[in-house]
Design an enzyme around this catalytic site. Structure first.
Site, PDB file in Angstrom:
ATOM      1  N   LYS A   1     -27.292 -11.182  10.750  1.00  0.00           N
ATOM      2  CA  LYS A   1     -26.600 -10.875   9.489  1.00  0.00           C
ATOM      3  C   LYS A   1     -26.756  -9.389   9.213  1.00  0.00           C
ATOM      4  O   LYS A   1     -27.727  -8.766   9.677  1.00  0.00           O
ATOM      5  CB  LYS A   1     -27.225 -11.669   8.343  1.00  0.00           C
ATOM      6  CG  LYS A   1     -26.356 -11.776   7.125  1.00  0.00           C
ATOM      7  CD  LYS A   1     -25.295 -12.860   7.271  1.00  0.00           C
ATOM      8  CE  LYS A   1     -24.305 -12.836   6.131  1.00  0.00           C
ATOM      9  NZ  LYS A   1     -23.379 -13.965   6.184  1.00  0.00           N
TER      10      LYS A   1
ATOM     11  N   ASP B   1     -18.263 -11.295   4.943  1.00  0.00           N
ATOM     12  CA  ASP B   1     -19.057 -12.091   3.992  1.00  0.00           C
ATOM     13  C   ASP B   1     -18.691 -11.519   2.622  1.00  0.00           C
ATOM     14  O   ASP B   1     -17.616 -10.896   2.476  1.00  0.00           O
ATOM     15  CB  ASP B   1     -20.561 -11.976   4.303  1.00  0.00           C
ATOM     16  CG  ASP B   1     -21.425 -12.956   3.490  1.00  0.00           C
ATOM     17  OD1 ASP B   1     -21.499 -14.126   3.866  1.00  0.00           O
ATOM     18  OD2 ASP B   1     -22.022 -12.550   2.472  1.00  0.00           O
TER      19      ASP B   1
HETATM   20  P1  NDP Z   1     -16.002 -12.810  -1.423  1.00  0.00           P
HETATM   21  O1  NDP Z   1     -16.519 -11.450  -1.537  1.00  0.00           O
HETATM   22  O2  NDP Z   1     -14.653 -13.064  -0.878  1.00  0.00           O
HETATM   23  O3  NDP Z   1     -16.104 -13.559  -2.837  1.00  0.00           O
HETATM   24  C1  NDP Z   1     -17.320 -13.682  -3.492  1.00  0.00           C
HETATM   25  C2  NDP Z   1     -17.060 -14.307  -4.837  1.00  0.00           C
HETATM   26  O4  NDP Z   1     -18.306 -14.642  -5.436  1.00  0.00           O
HETATM   27  C3  NDP Z   1     -16.358 -13.371  -5.796  1.00  0.00           C
HETATM   28  O5  NDP Z   1     -15.621 -14.134  -6.700  1.00  0.00           O
HETATM   29  C4  NDP Z   1     -17.533 -12.685  -6.502  1.00  0.00           C
HETATM   30  O6  NDP Z   1     -17.248 -12.183  -7.773  1.00  0.00           O
HETATM   31  C5  NDP Z   1     -18.506 -13.841  -6.613  1.00  0.00           C
HETATM   32  N1  NDP Z   1     -19.875 -13.322  -6.635  1.00  0.00           N
HETATM   33  C6  NDP Z   1     -20.510 -12.633  -5.649  1.00  0.00           C
HETATM   34  N2  NDP Z   1     -21.743 -12.309  -6.029  1.00  0.00           N
HETATM   35  C7  NDP Z   1     -21.881 -12.776  -7.278  1.00  0.00           C
HETATM   36  C8  NDP Z   1     -22.940 -12.763  -8.205  1.00  0.00           C
HETATM   37  N3  NDP Z   1     -24.106 -12.164  -7.905  1.00  0.00           N
HETATM   38  N4  NDP Z   1     -22.745 -13.378  -9.390  1.00  0.00           N
HETATM   39  C9  NDP Z   1     -21.569 -13.981  -9.683  1.00  0.00           C
HETATM   40  N5  NDP Z   1     -20.520 -14.020  -8.843  1.00  0.00           N
HETATM   41  C10 NDP Z   1     -20.687 -13.442  -7.658  1.00  0.00           C
HETATM   42  O7  NDP Z   1     -17.120 -13.616  -0.558  1.00  0.00           O
HETATM   43  P2  NDP Z   1     -16.946 -14.962   0.275  1.00  0.00           P
HETATM   44  O8  NDP Z   1     -16.047 -15.896  -0.421  1.00  0.00           O
HETATM   45  O9  NDP Z   1     -16.692 -14.590   1.677  1.00  0.00           O
HETATM   46  O10 NDP Z   1     -18.447 -15.524   0.233  1.00  0.00           O
HETATM   47  C11 NDP Z   1     -18.909 -16.393  -0.800  1.00  0.00           C
HETATM   48  C12 NDP Z   1     -20.152 -17.122  -0.318  1.00  0.00           C
HETATM   49  O11 NDP Z   1     -19.846 -17.885   0.868  1.00  0.00           O
HETATM   50  C13 NDP Z   1     -21.332 -16.234   0.072  1.00  0.00           C
HETATM   51  O12 NDP Z   1     -22.535 -16.914  -0.219  1.00  0.00           O
HETATM   52  C14 NDP Z   1     -21.189 -16.126   1.582  1.00  0.00           C
HETATM   53  O13 NDP Z   1     -22.423 -15.838   2.216  1.00  0.00           O
HETATM   54  C15 NDP Z   1     -20.726 -17.541   1.917  1.00  0.00           C
HETATM   55  N6  NDP Z   1     -20.046 -17.686   3.196  1.00  0.00           N
HETATM   56  C16 NDP Z   1     -18.908 -16.979   3.487  1.00  0.00           C
HETATM   57  C17 NDP Z   1     -18.268 -17.157   4.688  1.00  0.00           C
HETATM   58  C18 NDP Z   1     -16.963 -16.505   5.021  1.00  0.00           C
HETATM   59  O14 NDP Z   1     -16.385 -16.851   6.045  1.00  0.00           O
HETATM   60  N7  NDP Z   1     -16.462 -15.597   4.200  1.00  0.00           N
HETATM   61  C19 NDP Z   1     -18.843 -18.043   5.731  1.00  0.00           C
HETATM   62  C20 NDP Z   1     -19.969 -18.802   5.283  1.00  0.00           C
HETATM   63  C21 NDP Z   1     -20.558 -18.600   4.082  1.00  0.00           C
HETATM   64  P3  NDP Z   1     -17.175 -10.582  -8.014  1.00  0.00           P
HETATM   65  O15 NDP Z   1     -15.918 -10.145  -7.342  1.00  0.00           O
HETATM   66  O16 NDP Z   1     -17.168 -10.426  -9.489  1.00  0.00           O
HETATM   67  O17 NDP Z   1     -18.408 -10.010  -7.367  1.00  0.00           O
END
Ligand code: NDP
Length: 449
Positions: free
Chosen positions: A130, A170
């Site tokens: 990671k 991510d």
């Molecule tokens: P994105 O950046 O596309 O979206 C993240 C979302 O979560 C946004 O809406 C963001 O809001 C919100 N968010 C992030 N941090 C916080 C926080 N501290 N408090 C509140 N809201 C938060 O990320 P992904 O959708 O890719 O990833 C989401 C999760 O899924 C993560 O845990 C990631 O590790 C996991 N994941 C992702 C994969 C992938 O293929 N993308 C694969 C496997 C797991 P804001 O814009 O306001 O920050």
């Protein structure tokens, strides 16, 4: 025998915590995995003799570096870059890059450690890693994000390669960032090494379904879980957090299967849409215009924005936390249970706190841990690597069919392993046990390295 094994596992955990102080998320991930593999170790004394656990909890390599870049006003800014190469027994290190202000070494290590097991569950030849940075892309222009990505890659490229370490997206890293990172790698390495990054755009090495894969996969996992109780996704209502990649495509697949997702959120609050989230509008607001989630409610009469409060207080049959770690605690779990939730699927990595997970399991709520339920993203990344290596492009339908098969296999492997190790219906134990055995056997065969 079990109590000796328990003591041994506890001593490995304590030593790992002692050597890595101040990394609570890493400790939490270690505890969850180690706790649930006690029955496996009790049946396999050879793993203890070979020091599998002691080696597994220590990353093979950790890289931290300075990332200087210039913003549009000419100011020089400095972030910290990371790549944690945790375990390569099954294949090149594989795992996403996170750009978020909260990133630190402990978060990188928790995510890298989880990734080892997630990748093992897919059945593919990929190790765990990671990376990322404490860089916050919110509110920055494309040129600033490009300069940052170029600077990150200028240091990181020497540690990467299609047979060495293959990052993907991510939080905060989508196709735009992967494009800038790939361009800089290609320039420095003087090689069009398509398989060095996954999540590329379709047309320059990206794979069909990679964008959708994590969210779609989480819903396929849900479908398999519900089927073990004779239930289906159709007609269910769902509460979702997040509005990024995972949340958006989980909502899309829920709707395709006849369910209705009622919520989406970001770090400013959440929206409730009584008609069900309009995925096209969500994409327009978040992906295209990069606005805050309140803009969704501004444009849709059936929706309202809630700045204060918790999305988990909204009644629904299904919950899919898809934002970030530890976003769903015991009070949230209690509210969901009170409102009759039947299944909880971790779209994000470790979004539920340990006491929330315990409450779900005590209440017989179906619970899918992230390392199994969100493995569709990395599984499709491995398919992207396969297509890059063979210079092929598979179509959307066959790629989605492969994703569906992989998720079904992961579900069944976790379900069967839970039964084998005395915890029927416990997908946490099942996923950890099935994944651990695969990694441990590979490490055992490859000697003490
Ligand atoms: P994105 O950046 O596309 O979206 C993240 C979302 O979560 C946004 O809406 C963001 O809001 C919100 N968010 C992030 N941090 C916080 C926080 N501290 N408090 C509140 N809201 C938060 O990320 P992904 O959708 O890719 O990833 C989401 C999760 O899924 C993560 O845990 C990631 O590790 C996991 N994941 C992702 C994969 C992938 O293929 N993308 C694969 C496997 C797991 P804001 O814009 O306001 O920050």
């Amino acid at each position: 025998m079990q109590s000796d094994t328990k003591n041994y596992v506890a001593s490995v955990y304590e030593e790992a915590v002692r050597r890595s102080p101040g990394e609570p998320e890493f400790h939490q991930a270690l505890h969850e995995v180690l706790d649930s593999i006690v029955p496996v170790l009790a049946q396999h004394p050879e793993y203890e003799r070979a020091g599998i656990l002691e080696r597994l909890v220590e990353p093979e390599r950790q890289v931290m570096f300075r990332v200087p870049w210039q913003d549009d006003s000419g100011l020089v800014r400095v972030n910290r870059g990371y790549r944690v190469q945790f375990n390569s027994a099954l294949g090149p290190y594989k795992g996403g890059l996170r750009f978020h202000s909260s990133v630190n070494l402990g978060i990188m290590k928790f995510l890298g450690f989880e990734q080892i097991f997630k990748n093992a569950l897919t059945g593919q030849g990929i190790g765990g890693g990671k990376g990322g940075s404490d860089f916050d892309p919110h509110g920055l222009g494309d040129a600033e994000v490009m300069r940052f990505c170029q600077s990150w890659m200028t240091e990181a490229y020497r540690h990467l390669g299609d047979y060495t370490d293959v990052p993907a997206g991510d939080i905060g890293v989508g196709t735009r960032e992967i494009g800038y990172l790939f361009g800089q790698y290609r320039r420095i390495a003087n090689r069009h090494e398509a398989g060095v990054l996954t999540g590329k755009g379709i047309g320059w090495g990206g794979a069909q379904v990679r964008t959708e894969a994590t969210g779609y996969g989480a819903v396929y996992f849900l479908k398999s879980m519900l089927e073990t109780r004779g239930e289906s996704v159709e007609g269910k209502t769902a509460i979702i957090s997040g509005s990024g990649n995972v949340a958006t495509y989980a909502i899309e697949k829920l709707h395709q299967l006849g369910a209705r997702a009622l919520t989406a959120s970001d770090s400013t609050g959440y929206v409730i849409d009584s008609e069900g989230i309009d995925v096209a509008l969500l994409k327009q607001v978040k992906e295209v215009e990069r606005l805050r989630i309140s803009a969704y409610a501004d444009r849709r009469s059936s929706a309202r924005f809630v700045a204060q409060g918790r999305v988990w207080e909204t009644p629904g049959d299904i919950a899919i936390p898809a934002a970030t770690q530890n976003e769903l605690g015991s009070d949230d779990a209690a509210a969901l249970i009170r409102n009759g939730v039947v299944a909880v699927v971790e779209g994000a990595n470790m979004p539920c706190t340990p006491d929330a997970v315990e409450l779900f399991q005590e209440s017989s709520v179906l619970f899918a841990p992230g390392k199994a339920a969100n493995a569709g993203g990395v599984a499709t990344s491995a398919l992207e690597m396969a297509q890059n290596a063979s210079r092929e492009n598979w179509d959307f339908e066959s790629s989605e069919a492969r994703l569906r098969d992989i998720i079904c296999q992961i579900h069944d492997a976790a379900f069967d392993a839970a039964e084998r190790y005395g915890a029927p219906g416990d997908y946490v134990v099942g996923a950890n046990a099935a994944a651990f055995v695969r990694v441990a056997d590979a490490m055992l065969a490859q000697g003490i390295i």
